[in-house]
Design an enzyme around this catalytic site. Structure first.
Site, PDB file in Angstrom:
ATOM      1  N   VAL A   6       0.826  -1.212   0.000  1.00  0.00           N
ATOM      2  CA  VAL A   6       0.000   0.000   0.000  1.00  0.00           C
ATOM      3  C   VAL A   6       0.857   1.259   0.000  1.00  0.00           C
ATOM      4  O   VAL A   6       0.365   2.354  -0.283  1.00  0.00           O
ATOM      5  CB  VAL A   6      -0.955   0.021   1.209  1.00  0.00           C
ATOM      6  N   ALA A   7       2.131   1.116   0.320  1.00  0.00           N
ATOM      7  CA  ALA A   7       3.076   2.238   0.279  1.00  0.00           C
ATOM      8  C   ALA A   7       4.474   1.661   0.171  1.00  0.00           C
ATOM      9  O   ALA A   7       4.784   0.633   0.785  1.00  0.00           O
ATOM     10  CB  ALA A   7       2.944   3.109   1.529  1.00  0.00           C
ATOM     11  N   ALA A  28       8.599   3.034   0.147  1.00  0.00           N
ATOM     12  CA  ALA A  28       9.542   4.139   0.277  1.00  0.00           C
ATOM     13  C   ALA A  28      10.954   3.619   0.071  1.00  0.00           C
ATOM     14  O   ALA A  28      11.161   2.510  -0.426  1.00  0.00           O
ATOM     15  CB  ALA A  28       9.377   4.810   1.637  1.00  0.00           C
ATOM     16  N   ILE A  42      13.365   2.624   2.105  1.00  0.00           N
ATOM     17  CA  ILE A  42      13.924   1.563   2.935  1.00  0.00           C
ATOM     18  C   ILE A  42      13.004   0.361   3.055  1.00  0.00           C
ATOM     19  O   ILE A  42      13.462  -0.777   3.135  1.00  0.00           O
ATOM     20  CB  ILE A  42      14.262   2.127   4.333  1.00  0.00           C
ATOM     21  N   LYS A  72       5.325  -3.686   8.112  1.00  0.00           N
ATOM     22  CA  LYS A  72       6.423  -3.011   7.425  1.00  0.00           C
ATOM     23  C   LYS A  72       7.558  -4.010   7.199  1.00  0.00           C
ATOM     24  O   LYS A  72       7.991  -4.694   8.142  1.00  0.00           O
ATOM     25  CB  LYS A  72       6.923  -1.835   8.261  1.00  0.00           C
ATOM     26  N   ASP A 112      11.537  12.525  10.940  1.00  0.00           N
ATOM     27  CA  ASP A 112      11.262  12.392   9.500  1.00  0.00           C
ATOM     28  C   ASP A 112       9.803  12.768   9.248  1.00  0.00           C
ATOM     29  O   ASP A 112       9.036  12.017   8.660  1.00  0.00           O
ATOM     30  CB  ASP A 112      11.539  10.954   9.061  1.00  0.00           C
TER      31      ASP A 112
END
Length: 510
Positions: free
Chosen positions: A133-134, A136, A138, A156, A291
């Site tokens: 769903v996402a 990035a 890393i 994650k 972040d």
């Protein structure tokens, strides 16, 4: 020798990639590089153009170059995405792609990593694991439900090979820092090697999801009473070094202004809340999200901000928090003399420099900025001007402040993306002012005294022996079986603390 050649090749390929993708021209233009230097850079880069990485032609030039070069460069692009006032709105929108829209790796690979890390079949732990769903730089995130309760969670998973990719980039950054220090001696006060070492430590922490889970738990505890803010809690039994499971965060991205408007939310209020929350976390708790770009925050239909991705967290001790608050408040109050005094008290500026001259230089930094309208009053601008002044007065880079300053610039960029006319200083005034009142004055003195007494209580049983050994050593002309390095600082600190406590206690009685 081999590593040096490889790192030089890596840096050459970086420049070549920027040239091949067209990013070089974009960067030179956005940095307002003088025409002569612009031409020289293009001439030097052109012969190596064929060595550059091609990247994804469907992406805009700078985004294309950064994604081709790897995770460390993508991190840099994520920061730029929060600064539309620096790079322009169009470029900021393009770079926002780097925050959570990078190409994912296959779901099947993620499932293998989950099973290997958690040492159990995936079906025993989760059901309905989604496609990414996402994604990035890393890691990527999957939605799932717990097999036993059905509760929705976020899983994650680190990207395969990301650890090696980061180490490669960091090695090249160290090489570049050494070359800069050798070829440009004036930059040594900036401590480029220390800066890279700081970056490396941040990255190493981000690559261990157990540390991120610990940060999430601590951050959630600190912010329990923060109105309109929430942190998803980790599931420790479903987390490991390369896998982390958190409660699901449902909402729209903080970077989607159109979606926020459809929900009828006040973007100006959201921007103000983002700034005040960050300052509260940094000053009140000494632990802040390092972040805090739009890709790491969601907003619920009721306006609650949910933060996630806790791989980069900043910590500052009490003394540094007080100094930073006084510097900020000094600028807000235009008390440049006090700002100068704090720099000298903390050792940020060498003691042999003229404090009055430094205060005058700070005035030249602050006054032009405060004369601007709200759209141009910028923390980034202040830090840039302050950097020029501290360079003249020999201030070295403070690695403990790097993440704090960078995050403050990022958060300001997020707030401006929500409400371009937000006034950073008016927003910061009440938060910093409250902290100053609580941390400096009678209440703070009482708190420091109580902490000193707690320390004395812990060491109380050792005080008679340490005092006796110190007195015997003094009587014998400094000769003692006990090493001086143990007697001096420990005894001195305790006696000093006891005298302070006694003096304050007598003062209260009298």
């Amino acid at each position: 020798m081999v590593s040096g050649v490889f790192n030089l090749w890596r840096l050459i390929r970086t420049g070549a990639t920027f040239e091949r993708t067209g990013a070089m021209a974009v960067v030179l233009e956005k940095m307002n590089v003088p025409p002569r230097l612009r031409v020289a850079a293009r001439i030097l880069g052109w012969p190596f153009k064929w060595l550059g990485l091609r990247g994804d032609p469907a992406l805009p030039p700078l985004t294309r170059a950064l994604t081709a070069l790897g995770p460390a460069y993508i991190k840099f692009g994520q920061t730029l995405a929060t600064r539309p006032d620096v790079v322009g709105q169009e470029l900021a929108d393009q770079l926002r792609y780097l925050q959570d829209q990078l190409p994912p790796f296959p779901r099947a690979v993620a499932l293998d990593v989950i099973a290997e890390e958690l040492e159990r079949p995936v079906a025993e732990l989760f059901r309905d694991i989604s496609e990414p769903v996402a994604a990035a730089s890393i890691a990527q995130v999957h939605s799932a439900c717990l097999a036993d309760t059905g509760a929705r969670v976020a899983i994650k998973v680190l990207r395969p090979g990301v650890e090696r990719a980061f180490r490669t980039d960091i090695s090249a950054f160290y090489f570049a820092a050494r070359m800069i220090a050798i070829l440009l001696p004036k930059t040594r006060r900036l401590r480029p090697l220390d800066v890279i070492a700081h970056f490396e430590s941040v990255v190493e922490a981000e690559l261990d999801l157990r540390l991120e889970a610990a940060s999430a738990a601590e951050f959630a505890k600190n912010t329990t009473d923060d109105t309109g803010f929430r942190v998803p809690l980790p599931h420790w039994n479903l987390s490991s070094r390369r896998v982390m499971t958190l409660d699901w965060a449902e909402g729209v991205s903080l970077g989607d202004n159109a979606a926020l408007d459809r929900l009828g939310l006040d973007r100006a209020e959201l921007g103000t809340r983002v700034l005040t929350l960050f300052l509260s976390h940094a000053l009140r708790d000494g632990l802040f999200h390092g972040d805090m770009h739009q890709g790491n925050m969601k907003v619920t239909p009721t306006g609650e901000i949910i933060a996630f991705d806790f791989g980069i967290m900043g910590r500052i001790d009490m003394l540094t928090r007080r100094a930073y608050a006084e510097i900020l408040y000094g600028f807000i109050q235009k008390d440049y003399r006090r700002v100068a005094e704090v720099h000298f008290e903390m050792g940020y500026v060498p003691a042999d420099r003229d404090i009055d001259e430094f205060a005058r230089a700070l005035s030249a930094v602050g006054e032009p900025i405060f004369g601007m309208d709200a759209r141009h009053i910028s923390m980034a601008r202040l830090l840039a001007y302050l950097f020029e002044v501290t360079e003249r007065f020999g201030m070295e880079t403070r690695t403990e402040l790097i993440l704090l300053q960078r995050t403050m610039v990022v958060v300001e960029g997020v707030a401006r993306s929500l409400h371009p006319e937000i006034n950073m200083w008016q927003t910061a005034r009440p938060v910093v002012g409250d902290y100053i009142r609580d941390s400096i004055g009678p209440k703070a003195l009482a708190r420091d005294l109580a902490q000193t007494l707690r320390i004395l209580t812990r060491f109380g049983p050792h005080l008679p022996r340490l005092a006796e050994e110190a007195l015997i050593a003094q009587a014998q002309g400094g000769k003692s079986a006990t090493p001086p390095r143990l007697i001096g600082p420990v005894t001195g600190a305790m006696i000093g603390a006891a005298l302070v406590a006694l003096g304050v206690g007598l003062g209260a009685l009298l």
